[in-house]
Design a protein around this motif. Structure first.
Motif, PDB file in Angstrom:
ATOM      1  N   TRP A  36      -3.517  -3.289   4.930  1.00  0.00           N
ATOM      2  CA  TRP A  36      -4.270  -2.283   5.710  1.00  0.00           C
ATOM      3  C   TRP A  36      -4.871  -1.240   4.782  1.00  0.00           C
ATOM      4  N   TRP A  37      -4.173  -0.925   3.669  1.00  0.00           N
ATOM      5  CA  TRP A  37      -4.630   0.190   2.837  1.00  0.00           C
ATOM      6  C   TRP A  37      -5.804  -0.158   1.940  1.00  0.00           C
ATOM      7  N   GLN A  38      -6.298  -1.412   1.999  1.00  0.00           N
ATOM      8  CA  GLN A  38      -7.520  -1.694   1.241  1.00  0.00           C
ATOM      9  C   GLN A  38      -8.695  -0.856   1.769  1.00  0.00           C
ATOM     10  N   TYR A  64      -8.672   2.189   2.350  1.00  0.00           N
ATOM     11  CA  TYR A  64      -8.686   3.504   1.705  1.00  0.00           C
ATOM     12  C   TYR A  64      -9.153   3.394   0.252  1.00  0.00           C
ATOM     13  N   GLN A  65      -9.820   2.265  -0.067  1.00  0.00           N
ATOM     14  CA  GLN A  65     -10.390   2.070  -1.400  1.00  0.00           C
ATOM     15  C   GLN A  65     -11.879   1.722  -1.252  1.00  0.00           C
ATOM     16  N   PRO A  66     -12.726   2.762  -1.168  1.00  0.00           N
ATOM     17  CA  PRO A  66     -14.156   2.540  -0.935  1.00  0.00           C
ATOM     18  C   PRO A  66     -14.850   1.847  -2.102  1.00  0.00           C
ATOM     19  N   ASN A  68     -12.546  11.358  -1.418  1.00  0.00           N
ATOM     20  CA  ASN A  68     -11.918  11.859  -2.650  1.00  0.00           C
ATOM     21  C   ASN A  68     -12.043  10.874  -3.800  1.00  0.00           C
ATOM     22  N   HIS A  69     -12.170   9.595  -3.457  1.00  0.00           N
ATOM     23  CA  HIS A  69     -12.049   8.573  -4.501  1.00  0.00           C
ATOM     24  C   HIS A  69     -12.761   7.298  -4.093  1.00  0.00           C
ATOM     25  N   MET A  70     -12.811   6.364  -5.041  1.00  0.00           N
ATOM     26  CA  MET A  70     -13.294   5.016  -4.757  1.00  0.00           C
ATOM     27  C   MET A  70     -12.061   4.111  -4.851  1.00  0.00           C
ATOM     28  N   PHE A  72     -15.103  14.241  11.885  1.00  0.00           N
ATOM     29  CA  PHE A  72     -14.432  13.501  10.823  1.00  0.00           C
ATOM     30  C   PHE A  72     -12.967  13.895  10.674  1.00  0.00           C
ATOM     31  N   ARG A  73     -12.142  12.891  10.410  1.00  0.00           N
ATOM     32  CA  ARG A  73     -10.816  13.116   9.842  1.00  0.00           C
ATOM     33  C   ARG A  73     -11.054  12.956   8.341  1.00  0.00           C
ATOM     34  N   VAL A  74     -10.895  13.987   7.574  1.00  0.00           N
ATOM     35  CA  VAL A  74     -11.199  13.895   6.157  1.00  0.00           C
ATOM     36  C   VAL A  74      -9.913  13.570   5.400  1.00  0.00           C
ATOM     37  N   ASP A  75      -9.954  12.414   4.745  1.00  0.00           N
ATOM     38  CA  ASP A  75      -8.788  11.860   4.058  1.00  0.00           C
ATOM     39  C   ASP A  75      -8.467  12.637   2.778  1.00  0.00           C
ATOM     40  N   ALA A  76      -7.192  12.783   2.496  1.00  0.00           N
ATOM     41  CA  ALA A  76      -6.712  13.264   1.190  1.00  0.00           C
ATOM     42  C   ALA A  76      -7.295  14.609   0.769  1.00  0.00           C
ATOM     43  N   LYS A 111      -5.927  17.467   0.310  1.00  0.00           N
ATOM     44  CA  LYS A 111      -5.144  18.177  -0.696  1.00  0.00           C
ATOM     45  C   LYS A 111      -5.658  17.879  -2.098  1.00  0.00           C
ATOM     46  N   HIS A 112      -6.273  16.707  -2.255  1.00  0.00           N
ATOM     47  CA  HIS A 112      -6.725  16.254  -3.570  1.00  0.00           C
ATOM     48  C   HIS A 112      -8.159  16.670  -3.874  1.00  0.00           C
ATOM     49  N   MET A 113      -8.727  17.503  -3.011  1.00  0.00           N
ATOM     50  CA  MET A 113     -10.079  18.008  -3.247  1.00  0.00           C
ATOM     51  C   MET A 113     -10.040  19.533  -3.203  1.00  0.00           C
ATOM     52  N   GLN A 173      -8.718  17.965   8.661  1.00  0.00           N
ATOM     53  CA  GLN A 173      -8.459  17.620   7.278  1.00  0.00           C
ATOM     54  C   GLN A 173      -7.022  17.171   7.095  1.00  0.00           C
ATOM     55  N   GLU A 174      -6.863  16.040   6.412  1.00  0.00           N
ATOM     56  CA  GLU A 174      -5.510  15.583   6.109  1.00  0.00           C
ATOM     57  C   GLU A 174      -4.972  16.351   4.916  1.00  0.00           C
ATOM     58  N   VAL A 175      -4.077  17.286   5.189  1.00  0.00           N
ATOM     59  CA  VAL A 175      -3.341  17.979   4.130  1.00  0.00           C
ATOM     60  C   VAL A 175      -1.885  17.891   4.542  1.00  0.00           C
ATOM     61  N   ASN A 232       1.829   9.025  12.336  1.00  0.00           N
ATOM     62  CA  ASN A 232       0.488   8.562  11.979  1.00  0.00           C
ATOM     63  C   ASN A 232       0.595   7.211  11.279  1.00  0.00           C
ATOM     64  N   HIS A 233      -0.581   6.670  10.864  1.00  0.00           N
ATOM     65  CA  HIS A 233      -0.580   5.309  10.323  1.00  0.00           C
ATOM     66  C   HIS A 233       0.193   5.212   9.007  1.00  0.00           C
ATOM     67  N   ASP A 234       0.360   6.328   8.310  1.00  0.00           N
ATOM     68  CA  ASP A 234       1.156   6.318   7.076  1.00  0.00           C
ATOM     69  C   ASP A 234       2.648   6.422   7.385  1.00  0.00           C
ATOM     70  N   ASN A 235       3.023   7.513   8.047  1.00  0.00           N
ATOM     71  CA  ASN A 235       4.470   7.753   8.154  1.00  0.00           C
ATOM     72  C   ASN A 235       5.152   6.855   9.181  1.00  0.00           C
ATOM     73  N   GLY A 282       6.506   4.437   6.411  1.00  0.00           N
ATOM     74  CA  GLY A 282       7.109   4.919   5.181  1.00  0.00           C
ATOM     75  C   GLY A 282       6.135   5.371   4.111  1.00  0.00           C
ATOM     76  N   HIS A 283       4.817   5.406   4.400  1.00  0.00           N
ATOM     77  CA  HIS A 283       3.867   5.999   3.457  1.00  0.00           C
ATOM     78  C   HIS A 283       3.729   7.483   3.801  1.00  0.00           C
ATOM     79  N   GLY A 284       3.092   8.243   2.900  1.00  0.00           N
ATOM     80  CA  GLY A 284       2.812   9.639   3.217  1.00  0.00           C
ATOM     81  C   GLY A 284       4.084  10.441   3.418  1.00  0.00           C
TER      82      GLY A 284
HETATM   83  C1  QV4 Z   1      -0.234   1.445  -7.506  1.00  0.00           C
HETATM   84  C2  QV4 Z   1       0.721   2.472  -8.088  1.00  0.00           C
HETATM   85  C3  QV4 Z   1       0.009   3.352  -9.072  1.00  0.00           C
HETATM   86  C4  QV4 Z   1      -0.571   2.441 -10.124  1.00  0.00           C
HETATM   87  C5  QV4 Z   1      -1.502   1.398  -9.488  1.00  0.00           C
HETATM   88  C6  QV4 Z   1      -2.009   0.415 -10.517  1.00  0.00           C
HETATM   89  O1  QV4 Z   1       1.252   3.284  -7.035  1.00  0.00           O
HETATM   90  O2  QV4 Z   1       0.887   4.301  -9.638  1.00  0.00           O
HETATM   91  O3  QV4 Z   1      -1.285   3.240 -11.035  1.00  0.00           O
HETATM   92  O4  QV4 Z   1      -0.830   0.655  -8.475  1.00  0.00           O
HETATM   93  O5  QV4 Z   1      -3.099  -0.268 -10.014  1.00  0.00           O
HETATM   94  C7  QV4 Z   1      -2.437   1.488  -2.756  1.00  0.00           C
HETATM   95  C8  QV4 Z   1      -1.056   1.012  -3.139  1.00  0.00           C
HETATM   96  C9  QV4 Z   1      -0.574   1.710  -4.412  1.00  0.00           C
HETATM   97  C10 QV4 Z   1      -1.578   1.409  -5.511  1.00  0.00           C
HETATM   98  C11 QV4 Z   1      -2.944   1.935  -5.047  1.00  0.00           C
HETATM   99  C12 QV4 Z   1      -4.038   1.668  -6.044  1.00  0.00           C
HETATM  100  O6  QV4 Z   1      -0.146   1.268  -2.091  1.00  0.00           O
HETATM  101  O7  QV4 Z   1       0.698   1.212  -4.739  1.00  0.00           O
HETATM  102  O8  QV4 Z   1      -1.192   2.122  -6.688  1.00  0.00           O
HETATM  103  O9  QV4 Z   1      -3.321   1.302  -3.809  1.00  0.00           O
HETATM  104  O10 QV4 Z   1      -4.233   0.308  -6.229  1.00  0.00           O
HETATM  105  C13 QV4 Z   1      -3.264   4.465   1.468  1.00  0.00           C
HETATM  106  C14 QV4 Z   1      -1.854   3.992   1.162  1.00  0.00           C
HETATM  107  C15 QV4 Z   1      -1.618   3.905  -0.315  1.00  0.00           C
HETATM  108  C16 QV4 Z   1      -2.688   3.025  -0.948  1.00  0.00           C
HETATM  109  C17 QV4 Z   1      -4.019   3.731  -0.680  1.00  0.00           C
HETATM  110  C18 QV4 Z   1      -5.203   3.019  -1.305  1.00  0.00           C
HETATM  111  O11 QV4 Z   1      -0.924   4.878   1.744  1.00  0.00           O
HETATM  112  O12 QV4 Z   1      -0.346   3.309  -0.556  1.00  0.00           O
HETATM  113  O13 QV4 Z   1      -2.459   2.869  -2.320  1.00  0.00           O
HETATM  114  O14 QV4 Z   1      -4.236   3.758   0.730  1.00  0.00           O
HETATM  115  O15 QV4 Z   1      -5.289   1.711  -0.878  1.00  0.00           O
HETATM  116  C19 QV4 Z   1      -0.188  11.561  -0.370  1.00  0.00           C
HETATM  117  C20 QV4 Z   1      -1.591  12.139  -0.217  1.00  0.00           C
HETATM  118  C21 QV4 Z   1      -2.192  11.798   1.123  1.00  0.00           C
HETATM  119  C22 QV4 Z   1      -2.096  10.303   1.411  1.00  0.00           C
HETATM  120  C23 QV4 Z   1      -0.625   9.883   1.313  1.00  0.00           C
HETATM  121  C24 QV4 Z   1      -0.420   8.420   1.551  1.00  0.00           C
HETATM  122  O16 QV4 Z   1      -1.555  13.547  -0.381  1.00  0.00           O
HETATM  123  O17 QV4 Z   1      -3.542  12.197   1.113  1.00  0.00           O
HETATM  124  O18 QV4 Z   1      -0.134  10.200   0.016  1.00  0.00           O
HETATM  125  N1  QV4 Z   1      -2.685   9.928   2.701  1.00  0.00           N
HETATM  126  C25 QV4 Z   1      -4.072   9.433   2.808  1.00  0.00           C
HETATM  127  C26 QV4 Z   1      -4.192   8.290   3.794  1.00  0.00           C
HETATM  128  C27 QV4 Z   1      -3.519   7.066   3.222  1.00  0.00           C
HETATM  129  C28 QV4 Z   1      -4.255   6.616   1.988  1.00  0.00           C
HETATM  130  C29 QV4 Z   1      -4.781   7.717   1.187  1.00  0.00           C
HETATM  131  C30 QV4 Z   1      -4.673   9.032   1.548  1.00  0.00           C
HETATM  132  C31 QV4 Z   1      -5.623   7.360   0.038  1.00  0.00           C
HETATM  133  O19 QV4 Z   1      -3.678   8.667   5.026  1.00  0.00           O
HETATM  134  O20 QV4 Z   1      -3.456   6.020   4.165  1.00  0.00           O
HETATM  135  O21 QV4 Z   1      -3.352   5.853   1.157  1.00  0.00           O
HETATM  136  O22 QV4 Z   1      -6.944   7.194   0.555  1.00  0.00           O
HETATM  137  O23 QV4 Z   1       0.746  12.288   0.386  1.00  0.00           O
END
Ligand code: QV4
Ligand code: CA
Length: 497
Positions: free
Chosen positions: A58-60, A62-64, A100-102, A194-198, A200-202, A232-234, A298-301, A304-306
């Protein structure tokens, strides 16, 4: 930007996590609008990486990879169709904006992306935006790994990579312009915010600049001069270097203390008792009402994420979950968001779910399955649809009916039984302890017979649940047992029979 622009007195957002656009469009028409949901938070609509290891997590999303609008949820055409159909029935669309990121630095090179665009994570090259190496904050980050290593250092948290995700340099005018262009395209199409992701990181200053570039909402569906709703997600559970207070002037903020504390209350951890929630809201050191977006999970907690930890209550604990969500929806504090999940094959090893990455119900080719609806209105094929659970749907309606009314007629037993009203529009009684209740309370409501919307609902002039008799002086007798399906009762002005 704090105003969600809800229509027709609606109050609540549902997060249709990982749903396809075509399913959301249908859900707006067949369920969300008739039941009075205010809006939908959708999964990120932009192009994202496609991963094999693990398989399509699912977390792919969050990688634009670019801001083109094709994703696991569907094509640009389907996306546009969804916005039109939801807006036409008064249900707003809020986009999860990942700015915040790609993708991750280890994302490789090639066309493994949801629209098939070529990119190179190692060269930081994303031609479909386009972004190149200059657009990332590499030179600002001072950690040796390039990743955030210490959340106590606010510079790292903003300028280094969150779990290796390539960090955009939002100080650059070009990057700000590209992000704003993406968000403005969505506003043009008719999204409400918008729900603005992450966040805290901006840096707040960078966000302020980006938000300042946003157009007003599309006047086909929204009043002139409406600014997009921003939440905003903080994650701020207290005691961190970065505080939610840095962001509240820019828009609303997710109040993560809410679900963490409510979980403890309903689980009775840390000696918490339901009657302590008499001061629920600011009295629990939450942010001010006008700044908060609140939710039980939420979808993270929920996996067990977030943040929030193990106290978070999810659909896996369905009885507790309905009570917690019911309490949230009855209480006046905050803009409420309801989670709608899919189920996955949990597999705990030493307390950690090995399958927390698993994506939505999918076909063998990796495409997301459609949401199927059973004759009893619940969902099938692995979709949980908490928002369709009678107790939750009916409390969304309750919140609309009592909208604008203060909390009144609080009652508690100094322990785990509480009750409160919302002016003369609604009343809820609930307990979280194994016991039986037999008590007469002042509901503040006009005399008559009401249908409890938890055990059933009003259908025509009938009530499929318990009936509550309110006397002319507003008093009603409540008798509930812990053996009941749900140990709470709620009545409102429109459930009078
Ligand atoms: C991993 C290691 C790294 C390592 C890397 C090497 O953790 O240390 O350097 O591999 O390639 C995924 C993987 C993670 C992986 C990363 C990069 O889970 O293990 O790094 O990809 O390849 C979601 C998931 C993350 C996921 C991310 C991107 O929760 O696990 O990372 O999407 O796919 C903090 C923040 C808060 C954040 C929360 C989860 O303050 O902002 O963590 N919440 C939001 C979203 C959340 C999302 C992101 C932010 C990122 O709600 O769903 O993360 O956009 O508290
Ligand atoms: Ca950053």
């Amino acid at each position: 930007q704090h105003n969600p622009h809800f229509k027709r007195g609606r109050t609540t957002i549902v997060h249709l996590f990982e749903w396809r656009w075509s399913d959301i469009a249908a859900e707006c028409e067949r369920f969300l609008a008739p039941k009075g949901f205010g809006g939908v938070q959708i999964s990120p609509p932009n192009e994202h990486i496609v991963l094999d290891q693990p398989w399509r997590p699912w977390w792919q999303r969050y990688q634009p990879i670019s801001y083109d609008l094709c994703s696991r949820s569907g094509s640009e055409e389907e996306f546009k169709d969804m916005i039109i159909r939801c807006n036409n029935v008064g249900v707003n669309i809020y986009v999860d904006a990942v700015i915040n990121h790609m993708c991750g630095s280890g994302g490789g090179e090639g066309n493994h992306s949801s629209c098939g665009s070529w990119f190179s994570a190692s060269k930081k090259d994303f031609p479909s935006v386009p972004y190149s190496a200059w657009d990332f904050s590499v030179n600002k980050c001072r950690t040796s790994s390039g990743d955030i290593e210490n959340y106590g250092d606010i510079f790292q948290v903003r300028d280094c990579r969150l779990v290796s995700l390539l960090d955009l340099d939002l100080e650059k005018d070009y990057v700000r312009g590209k992000v704003a262009e993406y968000m403005n395209k969505l506003i043009d199409l008719g999204v409400a915010g918008f729900r603005v992701d992450a966040c805290k990181h901006m840096w707040p200053g960078d966000l302020e600049n980006v938000y300042g570039r946003l157009q007003n909402l599309n006047t086909t569906w929204f009043p002139r001069d409406s600014k997009p709703f921003i939440f905003q997600e903080v994650i701020d559970l207290g005691g961190e270097a970065i505080s939610y207070t840095e962001y509240v002037h820019l828009g609303r903020v997710t109040e993560f203390k809410y679900g963490a504390k409510l979980g403890k209350v309903f689980r009775k951890w840390d000696e918490e008792k339901l009657f302590y929630t008499r001061t629920w809201g600011e009295g629990w050191s939450f942010m001010s009402d006008g700044n908060a977006v609140v939710f039980v999970d939420n979808h993270d907690n929920q996996r067990g994420h977030g943040a929030g930890g193990s106290s978070i209550i999810t659909f896996w604990d369905s009885r507790l979950y309905k009570m917690a969500v019911g309490y949230m929806l009855a209480h006046p504090y905050g803009v409420t968001r309801v989670m709608s999940s899919y189920s996955w094959n949990r597999n705990f090893v030493n307390g950690k779910d090995q399958n927390d990455w698993m994506g939505p119900p999918s076909n063998t080719n990796g495409s997301t399955k459609s949401v199927s609806v059973n004759p009893d209105q619940t969902c099938g094929d692995g979709w949980v649809c908490e928002h369709r659970w009678r107790q939750i749907t009916n409390m969304v309606i309750f919140r609309n009916v009592v909208n604008g009314q203060p909390q009144t007629n609080w009652w508690d037993n100094q322990s785990n039984q509480v009750a409160f009203g919302r002016g003369d529009r609604g009343f809820i009684y609930c307990f979280s302890t194994p016991s039986t209740l037999n008590v007469t309370l002042n509901t503040g409501m006009s005399g008559g017979t009401y249908c409890d919307v938890i055990s059933g609902q009003k259908e025509g002039n009938n009530c499929t649940g318990k009936q509550i008799l309110v006397s002319d002086d507003g008093h009603a007798h409540f008798k509930i047992s812990n053996l009941d399906e749900d140990p709470f009762v709620a009545i409102h002005a429109e459930s009078k029979i």
